[in-house]
Write an enzyme that holds these catalytic residues in place. Sequence first.
Site, mmCIF file in Angstrom:
data_model
loop_
_atom_site.group_PDB
_atom_site.id
_atom_site.type_symbol
_atom_site.label_atom_id
_atom_site.label_comp_id
_atom_site.label_asym_id
_atom_site.label_seq_id
_atom_site.Cartn_x
_atom_site.Cartn_y
_atom_site.Cartn_z
ATOM 1 C CB CYS A 153 -0.906 0.103 1.164
ATOM 2 S SG CYS A 153 -2.167 -1.212 1.016
ATOM 3 C CG HIS A 154 0.388 3.742 2.188
ATOM 4 N ND1 HIS A 154 -0.347 3.036 2.866
ATOM 5 C CD2 HIS A 154 -0.081 4.418 1.471
ATOM 6 C CE1 HIS A 154 -1.721 3.445 2.446
ATOM 7 N NE2 HIS A 154 -1.368 4.205 1.703
ATOM 8 N N GLY A 155 4.299 1.064 1.125
ATOM 9 C CA GLY A 155 5.910 0.779 0.747
ATOM 10 C C GLY A 155 6.454 0.584 2.289
#
Lengths: 189, 429
Positions: A153-155
Amino acid sequence: MAEEQAEHNRRDFVVIAASAFAGVGALATLWPLVQQMNPDRSAQALATTEVDLEPVEEGQAITIMWRGKPIFVRNRTADEVAAAKEVDLGDLPDPLSRAAFAEGEPATDANRTLAGKEKWLVMVGICTHLGCIPKGQSLSDTKGEFGGWFCPCHGSHYDTAGRIRKGPAPRNMDVPPYEFVSDTKIRIG
Amino acid sequence: MSDHASTYEPKGPVSKWFDERLPIARMMHGQFVDFPTPRNLNYMWTFGGILTFCLVVQIVTGIVLAMHYVPSGEGAFDSVQKIDRDVNYGWLLQNIHAVGAHMFFFAVFIHMFRGLYYGSYKAPREILWILGVIIFLLMMATGFMGYTLPWGQMSFWGVTVITNLFSAVPIVGDAITQWLWGGYSVTGTTLNRFFALHYLLPFVIFGVVVLHVWALHVAGQNNPTGLEVKTRSDTVPMAPYAVMKDLFALAVFVILFAWFVFFAPDYLGHADNYIEANPLATPAHIVPEWYFLPFYAILRAIPSKLGGVIAMFSAVLILAFVPWLDTSKVRSAKYRPLYKWAFWAFVFTCLALGYLGAKPAEGAYVLWARIFTFLYFAYFLLAMPLLGLYETPRPRPRSITEAVLGRQDDNTAGAPVGAVGAAAAPEKR
């Protein structure tokens, strides 16, 4: 004059008392309306789940459900355990273990696993950033730069002990309360 | 504007009898028929009417959809598929409602950019503008909760990510998220309460819209020159002039709306939402609906959880402070050579953030998201306060009438020009 003053004070008292009464009443009315949204007893009931670890080969991982949340269970290889142990605590963005059985202790690998069963890592498989399920459970998944898990999703990158190493997540993944009921069986909760 | 008296004349004895008891027809006539509107309004001013139309469409289609929808973890996904396939005209109503949300946001963005370009937030329209910001916040909440209702993969993981934003709040964060969820993760319980709120909020929006229109009719409409209405010749009656223009723009808008409804109803959605919600598998690439993308890009640009959440909410809330951040006395960007550039740079920034919000959070995308996040806030915190102080505005016409009909060189020659503000240095045209 004195009488007027007394009259005035008596009225003030009635007004303040009535306002306070109404205020407390308003709060008491509001309380159930707010409280109804919280998890009820049936959701709170700490359900326990037993998991048989027999079929999980070394290097494999399984995902099971506990309290509506995915629990990651990974049978770590010797290399993965060694890699997790080697990490300098100073390199960890979150220095706390986040394990139910080692509350507030440093985030060493030993504090995130049970003694004698170090190869088993059991944790809540929810990224501590915004709640996605990190990749890394299946063998073909991308496991991130530290060989553990990677949240698409956001690394956020997690290492082989489920500790946050890089990315926006603020905390290591939580380790739930669990125990070994036999050599190859755990009970979570 | 508010002091303008209605020319309503009750015709028959019944309307006269009614008017003496409840003068609602008189009020409506005064506010929406012979209400004086600036004679130079362009098509950017038709979006207020278009947005009212959008709200009514969403409420009407929403109420009938609620008659077929099952707000539970087990029933939601199937019931939406049933609406699309079995319910009489359900395919039409569901598509109008889903596409309507996109059209609503499309229209509101144009409406907001219009306000920023022509300085519609400046005195005496600050309250009008802030009410607009509140409506936008309510729209975002309503749109977000509505998106959870089909209970597909994107719905489920969208709620998970957005509700987890609140867990960034120090100390009480986890308590807040559990309170929102009604459990320890997103479940059917969460869906159920979101449905109740999704049904409620449009009526709250309707109430705030009434206040928004009220405030508009107190100050009167701004216009492309940003000049105040001074004489009767600066205005035309709302009906038929502004009404006809609104209706024509609405017709064009509805053509676009209908094209999406009938030919590309899913074009703006995500294929993942046709997979039922699964709490054990996150889709490889979670993205919100396009209208949230710029804010999503800002959230991801900040490398800290709490910081990202604060930046994202600030990006919306900063709009409420615009009336005081902009120091220029000149309203319309038409007469502000530097601000005009800042405005178009801001539009580009928003589009760029939208593009970056749809891309994975890695590599160069992160860097660019940070650059554009800086530019987003720089528009409000640097360009708005500083340009007002250092920019020399272009000469403005003396009145709206002059702006439309050209300069009337009669006995006013030599009279002071540039009646609004003192910063202007008028020159001969």
